[in-house]
Design an enzyme around this catalytic site. Structure first.
Site, PDB file in Angstrom:
ATOM      1  N   ARG A 228       0.861  -1.186   0.000  1.00 45.81           N
ATOM      2  CA  ARG A 228       0.000   0.000   0.000  1.00 45.81           C
ATOM      3  C   ARG A 228       0.898   1.237   0.000  1.00 45.81           C
ATOM      4  O   ARG A 228       1.965   1.243   0.618  1.00 45.81           O
ATOM      5  CB  ARG A 228      -0.870   0.043   1.259  1.00 45.81           C
ATOM      6  N   HIS A 276      -0.932   0.952  -9.399  1.00 48.20           N
ATOM      7  CA  HIS A 276      -1.626   0.037  -8.466  1.00 48.20           C
ATOM      8  C   HIS A 276      -2.262  -1.109  -9.270  1.00 48.20           C
ATOM      9  O   HIS A 276      -3.473  -1.324  -9.232  1.00 48.20           O
ATOM     10  CB  HIS A 276      -2.699   0.774  -7.657  1.00 48.20           C
TER      11      HIS A 276
HETATM   12  P1  NDP Z   1      -1.981 -11.326   4.596  1.00 50.34           P
HETATM   13  O1  NDP Z   1      -2.908 -10.774   5.604  1.00 50.34           O
HETATM   14  O2  NDP Z   1      -2.128 -12.739   4.158  1.00 50.34           O
HETATM   15  O3  NDP Z   1      -0.488 -11.143   5.104  1.00 50.34           O
HETATM   16  C1  NDP Z   1      -0.033  -9.985   5.700  1.00 50.34           C
HETATM   17  C2  NDP Z   1       1.376 -10.214   6.207  1.00 50.34           C
HETATM   18  O4  NDP Z   1       1.864  -8.990   6.751  1.00 50.34           O
HETATM   19  C3  NDP Z   1       1.443 -11.274   7.316  1.00 50.34           C
HETATM   20  O5  NDP Z   1       2.609 -12.028   7.211  1.00 50.34           O
HETATM   21  C4  NDP Z   1       1.487 -10.406   8.578  1.00 50.34           C
HETATM   22  O6  NDP Z   1       2.126 -11.009   9.682  1.00 50.34           O
HETATM   23  C5  NDP Z   1       2.328  -9.251   8.077  1.00 50.34           C
HETATM   24  N1  NDP Z   1       2.132  -8.080   8.936  1.00 50.34           N
HETATM   25  C6  NDP Z   1       0.989  -7.404   9.177  1.00 50.34           C
HETATM   26  N2  NDP Z   1       1.208  -6.417  10.065  1.00 50.34           N
HETATM   27  C7  NDP Z   1       2.517  -6.483  10.380  1.00 50.34           C
HETATM   28  C8  NDP Z   1       3.342  -5.747  11.258  1.00 50.34           C
HETATM   29  N3  NDP Z   1       2.869  -4.733  12.004  1.00 50.34           N
HETATM   30  N4  NDP Z   1       4.647  -6.082  11.359  1.00 50.34           N
HETATM   31  C9  NDP Z   1       5.127  -7.122  10.641  1.00 50.34           C
HETATM   32  N5  NDP Z   1       4.395  -7.877   9.770  1.00 50.34           N
HETATM   33  C10 NDP Z   1       3.100  -7.544   9.661  1.00 50.34           C
HETATM   34  O7  NDP Z   1      -2.065 -10.349   3.345  1.00 50.34           O
HETATM   35  P2  NDP Z   1      -1.830 -10.690   1.798  1.00 50.34           P
HETATM   36  O8  NDP Z   1      -0.514 -11.340   1.664  1.00 50.34           O
HETATM   37  O9  NDP Z   1      -3.008 -11.347   1.237  1.00 50.34           O
HETATM   38  O10 NDP Z   1      -1.788  -9.195   1.197  1.00 50.34           O
HETATM   39  C11 NDP Z   1      -0.828  -8.266   1.629  1.00 50.34           C
HETATM   40  C12 NDP Z   1      -1.179  -6.882   1.154  1.00 50.34           C
HETATM   41  O11 NDP Z   1      -0.921  -6.742  -0.222  1.00 50.34           O
HETATM   42  C13 NDP Z   1      -2.642  -6.472   1.267  1.00 50.34           C
HETATM   43  O12 NDP Z   1      -2.982  -6.113   2.589  1.00 50.34           O
HETATM   44  C14 NDP Z   1      -2.737  -5.318   0.309  1.00 50.34           C
HETATM   45  O13 NDP Z   1      -2.457  -4.112   1.003  1.00 50.34           O
HETATM   46  C15 NDP Z   1      -1.633  -5.600  -0.694  1.00 50.34           C
HETATM   47  N6  NDP Z   1      -2.157  -5.887  -2.042  1.00 50.34           N
HETATM   48  C16 NDP Z   1      -1.791  -5.068  -3.073  1.00 50.34           C
HETATM   49  C17 NDP Z   1      -2.204  -5.327  -4.355  1.00 50.34           C
HETATM   50  C18 NDP Z   1      -1.749  -4.509  -5.506  1.00 50.34           C
HETATM   51  O14 NDP Z   1      -2.265  -4.680  -6.623  1.00 50.34           O
HETATM   52  N7  NDP Z   1      -0.782  -3.627  -5.331  1.00 50.34           N
HETATM   53  C19 NDP Z   1      -3.095  -6.463  -4.639  1.00 50.34           C
HETATM   54  C20 NDP Z   1      -3.397  -7.265  -3.494  1.00 50.34           C
HETATM   55  C21 NDP Z   1      -2.951  -6.967  -2.245  1.00 50.34           C
HETATM   56  P3  NDP Z   1       1.541 -12.357  10.331  1.00 50.34           P
HETATM   57  O15 NDP Z   1       1.933 -13.440   9.354  1.00 50.34           O
HETATM   58  O16 NDP Z   1       2.251 -12.484  11.618  1.00 50.34           O
HETATM   59  O17 NDP Z   1       0.060 -12.177  10.438  1.00 50.34           O
HETATM   60  C1  OXD Z   2      -5.998  -5.511  -2.996  1.00 51.84           C
HETATM   61  C2  OXD Z   2      -5.610  -4.556  -4.027  1.00 51.84           C
HETATM   62  O1  OXD Z   2      -5.895  -5.212  -1.802  1.00 51.84           O
HETATM   63  O2  OXD Z   2      -5.944  -4.777  -5.218  1.00 51.84           O
HETATM   64  O3  OXD Z   2      -6.431  -6.628  -3.355  1.00 51.84           O
HETATM   65  O4  OXD Z   2      -4.941  -3.571  -3.734  1.00 51.84           O
END
Ligand code: NDP
Ligand code: OXD
Length: 313
Positions: A228, A276
């Site tokens: 993000r 994005h």
């Molecule tokens: P998940 O919820 O599966 O994974 C999130 C990861 O981030 C987990 O490993 C979590 O830790 C870690 N995390 C969260 N908070 C913290 C913190 N404070 N400190 C350290 N680690 C942290 O999410 P996804 O993998 O499905 O997606 C990740 C992000 O990708 C989405 O939230 C979205 O913002 C972004 N995204 C962007 C897209 C784009 O087109 N640019 C498309 C899709 C998603 P833990 O394993 O311990 O829970």
């Molecule tokens: C998502 C994105 O969060 O597209 O899936 O950014």
């Protein structure tokens, strides 16, 4: 039995295909019929207008159109019903492609060759070896783990950082605040795949970038952010690129989106910009499991892929 209606509330793109697919099995409306519409039982949303979900007395669950849910939780009036997020192989595949594409481009001199081509320069720098490069993934979730597997298959070394301790085959893992610095110190290419939460806001700042390994096989540190935009500080990235803290960056997300035309990131020689677009939610893949979850929930079964409201993701 009356299953109620699905409120499909999105902004920024046309919901037409989502509407068509959801309508195959459910009544769908694009806005509530009045402030306390009792007919709505589920909502499917992307950046819904403020207040649109509050006061719906029969709302059972909210389905996010994306993996990230910050776009939902930004509205403080969102009622305390379960929020289901996207966990999907098609989305993970798209994100994996983006990450692999950008890592390989930095590894295989993409920027240099694009500049050379403009000037018709025929020159080959010494080739690098993937196993000499460590890619560090911030966020070892559904998307981070999928990207890690693909990078390992290509021969890169992979580090991962998460909130809780995680074990992923072949990945050197780090966790929590204590693990952040050692993770960064062992990383040449930083891939950010974190959710945007109160704890991660602005985390990718100059101080963090300074901790990346710069004396490495790439000749500098590289940043790739597909998580993000509000995780990063655009000005700090520019500063880091100017003073050599960063060698190059690939950015899919920005503090303000669309990236303002005045942003120096657009024309920066060391920056690769995408709008994005790393992994776009595809309704053909995402609507069928949403409908299946609604049906299962109506039968009394528990919802899956639920958001932890406290943690914010
Ligand atoms: P998940 O919820 O599966 O994974 C999130 C990861 O981030 C987990 O490993 C979590 O830790 C870690 N995390 C969260 N908070 C913290 C913190 N404070 N400190 C350290 N680690 C942290 O999410 P996804 O993998 O499905 O997606 C990740 C992000 O990708 C989405 O939230 C979205 O913002 C972004 N995204 C962007 C897209 C784009 O087109 N640019 C498309 C899709 C998603 P833990 O394993 O311990 O829970
Ligand atoms: C998502 C994105 O969060 O597209 O899936 O950014």
């Amino acid at each position: 039995m009356d299953k109620g209606k699905v409120l499909l509330s999105v902004s920024g793109f046309s919901p037409q295909r989502w509407h068509e697919l959801l309508s195959a099995r459910r009544d769908v409306v694009l806005a509530p019929q009045g402030p306390n519409d009792p007919s709505i039982t589920y909502a499917v949303v992307w950046k819904q207008p403020p207040n649109v979900l509050s006061g719906l007395p029969n709302l059972k669950a909210i389905f996010s159109i994306g993996a990230g849910v910050d776009h939902i939780l930004a509205d403080r009036t969102v009622p305390d019903v379960p929020i289901v997020r996207v966990v999907d192989e098609n989305l993970a595949q798209h994100m994996t492609e983006y990450v692999v594409w950008r890592v390989l481009d930095h590894h295989r001199f993409g920027g240099l060759y694009r500049a050379q081509q403009k000037k018709k320069i025929w020159r080959e720098p010494p080739q690098r070896t993937a196993s000499d490069i460590a890619v560090g993934i911030m966020g070892l979730g559904n998307l981070g783990r999928a990207a890690a597997r693909a990078l390992l298959a290509l021969g890169f070394r992979v580090n991962g950082w998460s909130r809780s301790e995680r074990s992923v085959d072949g990945v050197t893992t780090f966790a929590g605040n204590a693990g952040l610095r050692p993770f960064l110190n062992a990383t040449d290419i930083l891939v950010v795949l974190l959710p945007f939460t109160a704890a991660t806001k602005g985390i990718v700042d100059y101080g963090l970038l300074k901790e990346l390994r710069r004396r490495n096989a790439l000749g500098g540190a590289v940043l790739i952010n597909a998580g993000r935009g509000k995780l990063q500080k655009d000005d700090d990235i520019l500063r880091a690129l100017e003073d050599g803290t960063l060698k190059e960056a690939s950015l899919d997300v920005f503090e303000v989106e669309p990236l303002p035309k005045t942003s120096p990131l657009w024309g920066h020689a060391k920056v690769f910009v995408t709008p994005h677009a790393a992994a776009t939610s595809d309704p053909n893949f995402l609507v069928p499991p949403m409908l299946a979850q609604m049906d299962a929930h109506d039968r009394g079964e528990p919802l899956r892929e639920l958001v932890d409201r406290q943690a914010g993701y």
